[in-house]
Design a protein around this motif. Sequence first.
Motif, mmCIF file in Angstrom:
data_model
loop_
_atom_site.group_PDB
_atom_site.id
_atom_site.type_symbol
_atom_site.label_atom_id
_atom_site.label_comp_id
_atom_site.label_asym_id
_atom_site.label_seq_id
_atom_site.Cartn_x
_atom_site.Cartn_y
_atom_site.Cartn_z
ATOM 1 N N SER A 35 0.856 -1.182 0.000
ATOM 2 C CA SER A 35 0.000 0.000 0.000
ATOM 3 C C SER A 35 0.892 1.232 0.000
ATOM 4 N N ALA A 36 0.257 2.370 -0.068
ATOM 5 C CA ALA A 36 1.029 3.612 -0.071
ATOM 6 C C ALA A 36 1.698 3.853 1.268
ATOM 7 N N GLU A 37 1.097 3.394 2.364
ATOM 8 C CA GLU A 37 1.677 3.624 3.677
ATOM 9 C C GLU A 37 2.851 2.681 3.941
ATOM 10 N N ALA A 38 2.693 1.431 3.594
ATOM 11 C CA ALA A 38 3.757 0.457 3.894
ATOM 12 C C ALA A 38 3.925 -0.440 2.682
ATOM 13 N N THR A 39 5.068 -0.286 2.010
ATOM 14 C CA THR A 39 5.331 -1.083 0.816
ATOM 15 C C THR A 39 5.939 -2.418 1.222
ATOM 16 N N GLY A 40 5.317 -3.488 0.766
ATOM 17 C CA GLY A 40 5.841 -4.820 1.054
ATOM 18 C C GLY A 40 5.767 -5.185 2.509
ATOM 19 N N ASN A 97 -7.565 3.038 -6.547
ATOM 20 C CA ASN A 97 -8.745 2.629 -7.319
ATOM 21 C C ASN A 97 -9.287 1.260 -6.906
ATOM 22 N N GLY A 98 -8.815 0.724 -5.770
ATOM 23 C CA GLY A 98 -9.362 -0.537 -5.314
ATOM 24 C C GLY A 98 -8.329 -1.428 -4.673
ATOM 25 N N THR A 99 -8.767 -2.612 -4.271
ATOM 26 C CA THR A 99 -7.892 -3.624 -3.655
ATOM 27 C C THR A 99 -7.726 -4.792 -4.611
ATOM 28 N N PHE A 100 -6.467 -5.204 -4.775
ATOM 29 C CA PHE A 100 -6.169 -6.277 -5.723
ATOM 30 C C PHE A 100 -5.364 -7.363 -5.003
ATOM 31 N N TYR A 101 -5.524 -8.601 -5.494
ATOM 32 C CA TYR A 101 -4.835 -9.742 -4.923
ATOM 33 C C TYR A 101 -4.014 -10.435 -6.008
ATOM 34 N N SER A 102 -2.925 -11.049 -5.576
ATOM 35 C CA SER A 102 -2.066 -11.811 -6.490
ATOM 36 C C SER A 102 -1.428 -12.965 -5.705
ATOM 37 N N ALA A 103 -0.945 -13.948 -6.443
ATOM 38 C CA ALA A 103 -0.315 -15.108 -5.797
ATOM 39 C C ALA A 103 1.004 -14.692 -5.155
ATOM 40 N N CYS A 104 1.371 -15.371 -4.103
ATOM 41 C CA CYS A 104 2.604 -15.054 -3.389
ATOM 42 C C CYS A 104 3.809 -15.388 -4.275
ATOM 43 N N VAL A 111 -3.229 -2.642 -2.052
ATOM 44 C CA VAL A 111 -4.247 -1.634 -1.797
ATOM 45 C C VAL A 111 -3.870 -0.390 -2.572
ATOM 46 N N ALA A 112 -4.675 -0.044 -3.582
ATOM 47 C CA ALA A 112 -4.414 1.122 -4.422
ATOM 48 C C ALA A 112 -5.553 2.117 -4.264
#
Length: 345
Positions: free
Chosen positions: A252-257, A335-342, A332-333
């Motif tokens: 997210s913008a607050e905490a990357t990774g 324009n929305g929340t997105f998910y991806s495989a680890c 978390v962007a």
Amino acid sequence: MLETVQNHPAHMRQVVYDLARYKLDEQFTHADAQDIRRSRQALETAIRGVEEFSQQQVSIPPPSVPQLPGSGLAVARQPPIRELPPAAAGTSIGIERGALRGRPPFWSVSRRAAILLLVAGAGVVAALQRERLASLASYFSREERTGVATPPAPVAPATAQPTTGTPQRSPLRPTDYGVYAVVDDQSLAELTLLPGRPPDVRVAISAAFKAPDQTGLPNGHPKFIVFRRDSLNNGLERAEVRVVAKIAREFSAEATGKKLGDSDDAWVIRNFSYPFRVSPLPDSSEMYELHSEDPALELPPGRYVLILKNQAYYFRVDGDIIDPRQCIERVVATNGTFYSACKKP
């Protein structure tokens, strides 16, 4: 009507024909138009055969009775006859009696006609109901096979048992309403109902939730027993088990990774599913069993939910998690929340 036509064989046969036509039409509905036409043709063919057979019968007039000599009396209600000499008269009487004995009575002709019509009707009914007759024959054959007497098994001497008011229940049958997993065919473990409604299978990721603390199953060959009051009226035909993945990292913008720890326990239901079938239990009408469609199925270690219509029951399989579907990352962007495989499980 019978009294009217009893002396007219042709009229009597017409009565039988009309009765056969009526009984044939009575057996069909409007949906059997093709069968009605074919059956009527078969019946009319049988009727024509009966008429041809009846026309071949020799019609012999009733015998004439001569006037008794010396008495001057004749048999009442007889047509006038020609008086013959004694010798010729005796010969004529013998011939007429022989012919009278050889003449087939009216009821024999009617009986033959009725038999032919019954045979034709039985053939039509057998042709139309051949599937039901075949199923009935197979049912009786099964009954005969199961009805064969088998020698009784030797009965062990009865021992004194304490009498109870209720029959003993199998150890793999729950006593309280709920959904249970069968553990090694020896015990039952109750599953936890998750709050809310599970998403449709077309939804890839559900909303995040916190996984409940529950004892895991020792292997990935699960079977389930559902014990509900509404099982008779709200029974299932199929069920499914879906994969539950943990959100391992969040971008997210607050905490990357940011790597989520144990305090940030967040899980989601994915649309990877395993189909299960439903089997009734013979000893209880309020219970049924769920088993996998694939007998060789083994769920990898991880978290899962059992979906029963609009309810999700949580359980886990113990072991080291190696299935990549059990891990997911969240982005978390604006324009929305997105998910991806680890990328790294």
